[in-house]
Design a protein around this motif. Structure first.
Motif, PDB file in Angstrom:
ATOM      1  N   GLN A  90       0.843  -1.192   0.000  1.00 41.93           N
ATOM      2  CA  GLN A  90       0.000   0.000   0.000  1.00 41.93           C
ATOM      3  C   GLN A  90       0.881   1.247   0.000  1.00 41.93           C
ATOM      4  O   GLN A  90       1.713   1.417   0.891  1.00 41.93           O
ATOM      5  CB  GLN A  90      -0.911   0.018   1.228  1.00 41.93           C
ATOM      6  N   HIS A  92       1.880   5.318   0.312  1.00 41.91           N
ATOM      7  CA  HIS A  92       1.481   6.517   1.056  1.00 41.91           C
ATOM      8  C   HIS A  92       0.698   7.430   0.128  1.00 41.91           C
ATOM      9  O   HIS A  92       0.849   7.393  -1.099  1.00 41.91           O
ATOM     10  CB  HIS A  92       2.733   7.228   1.578  1.00 41.91           C
ATOM     11  N   ASN A  93      -0.171   8.268   0.705  1.00 45.30           N
ATOM     12  CA  ASN A  93      -0.999   9.152  -0.125  1.00 45.30           C
ATOM     13  C   ASN A  93      -0.170  10.125  -0.955  1.00 45.30           C
ATOM     14  O   ASN A  93      -0.484  10.388  -2.123  1.00 45.30           O
ATOM     15  CB  ASN A  93      -1.963   9.949   0.753  1.00 45.30           C
ATOM     16  N   ILE A 208     -10.034   9.759   5.280  1.00 42.54           N
ATOM     17  CA  ILE A 208     -10.352   8.787   4.246  1.00 42.54           C
ATOM     18  C   ILE A 208      -9.959   7.409   4.770  1.00 42.54           C
ATOM     19  O   ILE A 208      -8.823   7.180   5.170  1.00 42.54           O
ATOM     20  CB  ILE A 208      -9.614   9.118   2.938  1.00 42.54           C
ATOM     21  N   LYS A 210      -8.741   4.090   4.424  1.00 45.99           N
ATOM     22  CA  LYS A 210      -7.995   3.313   3.445  1.00 45.99           C
ATOM     23  C   LYS A 210      -8.199   1.819   3.684  1.00 45.99           C
ATOM     24  O   LYS A 210      -8.589   1.399   4.778  1.00 45.99           O
ATOM     25  CB  LYS A 210      -6.506   3.673   3.525  1.00 45.99           C
ATOM     26  N   ARG A 213      -8.188  -1.307   7.280  1.00 43.64           N
ATOM     27  CA  ARG A 213      -8.645  -0.849   8.595  1.00 43.64           C
ATOM     28  C   ARG A 213      -9.793  -1.738   9.073  1.00 43.64           C
ATOM     29  O   ARG A 213     -10.721  -2.039   8.315  1.00 43.64           O
ATOM     30  CB  ARG A 213      -9.125   0.606   8.548  1.00 43.64           C
ATOM     31  N   SER A 228     -11.877  -3.079   5.901  1.00 43.41           N
ATOM     32  CA  SER A 228     -12.066  -2.242   4.716  1.00 43.41           C
ATOM     33  C   SER A 228     -11.161  -2.743   3.596  1.00 43.41           C
ATOM     34  O   SER A 228      -9.990  -3.036   3.805  1.00 43.41           O
ATOM     35  CB  SER A 228     -11.762  -0.774   5.028  1.00 43.41           C
ATOM     36  N   SER A 230     -11.661  -1.398   0.025  1.00 42.43           N
ATOM     37  CA  SER A 230     -11.500  -0.404  -1.038  1.00 42.43           C
ATOM     38  C   SER A 230     -12.193   0.883  -0.611  1.00 42.43           C
ATOM     39  O   SER A 230     -13.038   0.878   0.297  1.00 42.43           O
ATOM     40  CB  SER A 230     -12.092  -0.900  -2.369  1.00 42.43           C
ATOM     41  N   VAL A 231     -11.834   1.990  -1.270  1.00 40.68           N
ATOM     42  CA  VAL A 231     -12.461   3.271  -0.969  1.00 40.68           C
ATOM     43  C   VAL A 231     -12.510   4.110  -2.240  1.00 40.68           C
ATOM     44  O   VAL A 231     -11.596   4.062  -3.072  1.00 40.68           O
ATOM     45  CB  VAL A 231     -11.689   4.030   0.147  1.00 40.68           C
ATOM     46  N   GLN A 242     -17.263   9.477   1.020  1.00 43.27           N
ATOM     47  CA  GLN A 242     -16.458   8.314   0.663  1.00 43.27           C
ATOM     48  C   GLN A 242     -17.335   7.067   0.672  1.00 43.27           C
ATOM     49  O   GLN A 242     -18.261   6.950   1.482  1.00 43.27           O
ATOM     50  CB  GLN A 242     -15.283   8.150   1.625  1.00 43.27           C
ATOM     51  N   ILE A 244     -16.888   3.031   0.945  1.00 47.58           N
ATOM     52  CA  ILE A 244     -15.933   1.977   1.263  1.00 47.58           C
ATOM     53  C   ILE A 244     -16.599   0.619   1.141  1.00 47.58           C
ATOM     54  O   ILE A 244     -17.826   0.491   1.284  1.00 47.58           O
ATOM     55  CB  ILE A 244     -15.349   2.144   2.688  1.00 47.58           C
TER      56      ILE A 244
END
Length: 251
Positions: A90, A92-93, A208, A210, A213, A228, A230-231, A242, A244
């Protein structure tokens, strides 16, 4: 009398895959831990390419010399290492940082008693849809390495281990810790699963949400806990919503 501007883009992690990244050959001439393999991949001719791992939530293990061999882009090599234990990468944003997350850091059958990362308020959360999946209820799997590898048997605690999943072979299963993590992922992804789509505002308390979580949400009169997966974010100023998808296991 109106005009619109549509902008599309990809995260900066796209530079680790084709067509932006070259096709390379990766391997380990010396014994390395899985974490060291991940770090080695993010180098070229011994020099870092500007990416690093922020944190990793898996149990590290030793890979003997000559076991890892992969041809592809940086991201495909990273996925080969992470996928060997049922994990994923994954980004980072905004920064050039990556993380390796286990799909099932806790066995799915223990989610109901686990402490969630987030509790979603029912007042602002709506259920958009439910996708039901019925998978075989396996409770045991054998995970095999190859040359220099190990054979691991993973059995769901409290069961007779009498329903055997298809065996899995991966060259990076070289330690009992690797076999245990891969086995947990296989046996957790069984039984009756509800993929629940939830819509809620992007709250200051949640940000948000991600993938990865563990969230608690209200399903009618009961509360459920799921992971979770997908978002998607919908910006329609002044509101930001959002959507999810939460993987929930139903007994």
């Amino acid at each position: 009398g109106s005009s619109q501007l549509r902008v599309q883009g990809r995260g900066i992690a796209a530079e680790l895959d084709s067509p932006f990244a070259p096709i390379l050959s990766f391997g380990n001439s010396n014994a390395r831990t899985a974490r060291q393999l991940l770090d080695d991949i993010l180098t070229f001719n011994g020099v870092g390419i500007g990416w690093n791992f922020d944190t990793t939530d898996f149990t590290d293990w030793l890979v003997p010399a000559g076991v890892f061999s992969h041809t592809g882009t940086y991201i495909s090599a990273l996925n080969a290492v992470a996928g060997s234990i049922g994990a994923y990468v994954q980004p980072h944003n905004t920064d050039r940082q990556l993380n390796v997350l286990l799909r099932y850091p806790t066995p799915a059958w223990d989610w109901s008693t686990a402490i969630p990362d987030l509790v979603l308020p029912s007042a602002v959360t709506s259920t958009e849809g439910i996708e039901w999946l019925d998978k075989p209820e396996y409770n045991r799997v054998f995970v095999h390495g190859q040359e220099g590898g190990r054979v691991g048997r993973y059995t769901r605690q409290g069961t007779a281990g009498d329903s055997l999943a298809p065996a899995v072979v991966d060259p990076l299963i070289t330690h009992v810790d690797a076999a245990r993590q891969r086995g947990r992922a296989i046996i957790s992804d069984t039984g009756r699963i509800a993929n629940v789509t939830l819509r809620l505002p992007v709250l200051a308390e949640t940000g948000i949400i991600k993938p990865g979580r563990l969230v608690e949400y209200t399903d009618g009169p009961v509360s459920r806990i799921g992971m979770s997966r997908s978002v998607a974010v919908d910006v329609s100023l002044p509101t930001i919503y959002q959507t999810i998808q939460v993987e929930t296991h139903v007994d």
